[in-house]
Design a protein around this motif. Structure first.
Motif, PDB file in Angstrom:
ATOM      1  N   THR A   8      96.963  51.147  49.259  1.00 51.65           N
ATOM      2  CA  THR A   8      97.692  49.911  49.054  1.00 51.65           C
ATOM      3  C   THR A   8      97.351  49.368  47.683  1.00 51.65           C
ATOM      4  N   ALA A   9      98.364  49.025  46.932  1.00 52.08           N
ATOM      5  CA  ALA A   9      98.167  48.412  45.624  1.00 52.08           C
ATOM      6  C   ALA A   9      98.209  46.901  45.812  1.00 52.08           C
ATOM      7  N   GLU A  10      97.244  46.214  45.201  1.00 48.96           N
ATOM      8  CA  GLU A  10      97.196  44.759  45.287  1.00 48.96           C
ATOM      9  C   GLU A  10      97.505  44.165  43.923  1.00 48.96           C
ATOM     10  N   TYR A  11      98.332  43.133  43.918  1.00 49.46           N
ATOM     11  CA  TYR A  11      98.765  42.493  42.685  1.00 49.46           C
ATOM     12  C   TYR A  11      98.560  40.989  42.774  1.00 49.46           C
ATOM     13  N   ALA A  12      98.296  40.376  41.628  1.00 52.79           N
ATOM     14  CA  ALA A  12      98.147  38.928  41.545  1.00 52.79           C
ATOM     15  C   ALA A  12      99.413  38.341  40.933  1.00 52.79           C
ATOM     16  N   VAL A  13     100.025  37.409  41.656  1.00 54.98           N
ATOM     17  CA  VAL A  13     101.249  36.759  41.213  1.00 54.98           C
ATOM     18  C   VAL A  13     100.987  35.256  41.113  1.00 54.98           C
ATOM     19  N   LEU A  14     101.295  34.695  39.957  1.00 58.76           N
ATOM     20  CA  LEU A  14     101.170  33.259  39.729  1.00 58.76           C
ATOM     21  C   LEU A  14     102.538  32.616  39.915  1.00 58.76           C
ATOM     22  N   LEU A  15     102.597  31.626  40.803  1.00 58.62           N
ATOM     23  CA  LEU A  15     103.819  30.876  41.047  1.00 58.62           C
ATOM     24  C   LEU A  15     103.688  29.535  40.333  1.00 58.62           C
ATOM     25  N   TYR A  16     104.688  29.196  39.500  1.00 63.58           N
ATOM     26  CA  TYR A  16     104.635  27.953  38.731  1.00 63.58           C
ATOM     27  C   TYR A  16     105.826  27.063  39.043  1.00 63.58           C
ATOM     28  N   SER A  17     105.534  25.848  39.500  1.00 62.81           N
ATOM     29  CA  SER A  17     106.537  24.802  39.682  1.00 62.81           C
ATOM     30  C   SER A  17     105.799  23.505  39.965  1.00 62.81           C
ATOM     31  N   HIS A  18     106.404  22.405  39.589  1.00 66.05           N
ATOM     32  CA  HIS A  18     105.818  21.105  39.923  1.00 66.05           C
ATOM     33  C   HIS A  18     106.214  20.673  41.334  1.00 66.05           C
ATOM     34  N   ARG A  19     107.126  21.432  41.954  1.00 67.96           N
ATOM     35  CA  ARG A  19     107.621  21.080  43.287  1.00 67.96           C
ATOM     36  C   ARG A  19     107.042  22.023  44.345  1.00 67.96           C
ATOM     37  N   PRO A  20     106.224  21.506  45.265  1.00 67.66           N
ATOM     38  CA  PRO A  20     105.648  22.354  46.316  1.00 67.66           C
ATOM     39  C   PRO A  20     106.706  23.101  47.134  1.00 67.66           C
ATOM     40  N   ALA A  21     107.867  22.504  47.357  1.00 63.64           N
ATOM     41  CA  ALA A  21     108.916  23.174  48.132  1.00 63.64           C
ATOM     42  C   ALA A  21     109.415  24.429  47.423  1.00 63.64           C
ATOM     43  N   VAL A  22     109.502  24.385  46.096  1.00 59.05           N
ATOM     44  CA  VAL A  22     109.938  25.558  45.330  1.00 59.05           C
ATOM     45  C   VAL A  22     108.857  26.641  45.372  1.00 59.05           C
ATOM     46  N   ILE A  23     107.602  26.240  45.274  1.00 59.10           N
ATOM     47  CA  ILE A  23     106.496  27.199  45.385  1.00 59.10           C
ATOM     48  C   ILE A  23     106.588  27.920  46.723  1.00 59.10           C
ATOM     49  N   GLU A  24     106.821  27.179  47.790  1.00 57.44           N
ATOM     50  CA  GLU A  24     106.916  27.785  49.117  1.00 57.44           C
ATOM     51  C   GLU A  24     108.135  28.699  49.218  1.00 57.44           C
ATOM     52  N   GLN A  25     109.254  28.325  48.604  1.00 55.24           N
ATOM     53  CA  GLN A  25     110.438  29.189  48.601  1.00 55.24           C
ATOM     54  C   GLN A  25     110.144  30.510  47.881  1.00 55.24           C
ATOM     55  N   MET A  26     109.440  30.412  46.747  1.00 58.46           N
ATOM     56  CA  MET A  26     109.085  31.619  45.995  1.00 58.46           C
ATOM     57  C   MET A  26     108.200  32.533  46.842  1.00 58.46           C
ATOM     58  N   ARG A  27     107.150  31.946  47.400  1.00 58.56           N
ATOM     59  CA  ARG A  27     106.202  32.721  48.209  1.00 58.56           C
ATOM     60  C   ARG A  27     106.899  33.360  49.408  1.00 58.56           C
ATOM     61  N   SER A  28     107.742  32.586  50.062  1.00 64.98           N
ATOM     62  CA  SER A  28     108.463  33.074  51.237  1.00 64.98           C
ATOM     63  C   SER A  28     109.437  34.196  50.871  1.00 64.98           C
ATOM     64  N   ALA A  29     110.108  34.062  49.737  1.00 65.02           N
ATOM     65  CA  ALA A  29     111.089  35.078  49.321  1.00 65.02           C
ATOM     66  C   ALA A  29     110.423  36.400  48.969  1.00 65.02           C
ATOM     67  N   ILE A  30     109.193  36.346  48.468  1.00 68.16           N
ATOM     68  CA  ILE A  30     108.480  37.576  48.099  1.00 68.16           C
ATOM     69  C   ILE A  30     107.712  38.121  49.290  1.00 68.16           C
ATOM     70  N   GLY A  31     106.964  37.270  49.964  1.00 68.78           N
ATOM     71  CA  GLY A  31     106.153  37.685  51.100  1.00 68.78           C
ATOM     72  C   GLY A  31     104.782  38.184  50.678  1.00 68.78           C
ATOM     73  N   GLU A  32     103.947  38.427  51.663  1.00 71.40           N
ATOM     74  CA  GLU A  32     102.580  38.902  51.406  1.00 71.40           C
ATOM     75  C   GLU A  32     102.555  40.409  51.135  1.00 71.40           C
TER      76      GLU A  32
END
Length: 144
Positions: A8-32
């Motif tokens: 399994t390859a592990e990667y670090a992804v930085l999510l940037y937004s001032h809006r927590p809802a957008v951060i959650e949308q980004m995280r949800s769209a990509i997944g773990e």
């Protein structure tokens, strides 16, 4: 007999937004684990200085930037990261209007995603960018 790889390859992804809802949308769209064998560890920044500090301190593979973030927008930050870092992380921006794609090209981001984020195309775009980076392949700018 062919062996099955369980790496399994592990990667670090930085999510940037001032809006927590957008951060959650980004995280949800990509997944773990957007595809088998690719795990994502997230870092989150709500301000430009915080994002740069995380990039300086950690090995960030990809930065996903909200083009609508305030006061520092993701498009300007993408351009600034590209200009200021000798080897910036892979950069992707999320824009709300198709008309903003020219700004995304100006920002020199590696990929452009559209709000609302489609989990299939967002996850695949992120995986492609991460795998290409790991293999040393320079990504051509793509839109999803």
């Amino acid at each position: 007999m062919r062996s099955v790889s369980t790496s399994t390859a592990e990667y670090a992804v930085l999510l940037y937004s001032h809006r927590p809802a957008v951060i959650e949308q980004m995280r949800s769209a990509i997944g773990e684990e957007p595809v088998e064998g690719v795990k994502i560890e997230y870092a989150v920044a709500g301000e430009y200085d915080e994002a740069v500090a995380l990039i300086d301190k950690y090995a960030i593979d990809l930065v996903l930037l909200d083009g609508e973030a305030q006061p520092a927008g993701g498009l300007g930050i993408a351009r600034q990261l590209r200009d200021e870092f000798d080897e910036p992380p892979t950069l992707a921006v999320v824009v709300a209007r198709a008309a903003d794609r020219w700004l995304a090209a100006w920002s020199r981001a590696d990929a452009v995603l559209m709000h609302p984020l489609n989990p299939v195309t967002t996850g695949q775009t992120v995986v492609d960018l991460l795998v290409n980076r790991a293999e040393g392949v320079a990504p051509a700018q793509r839109a999803a």
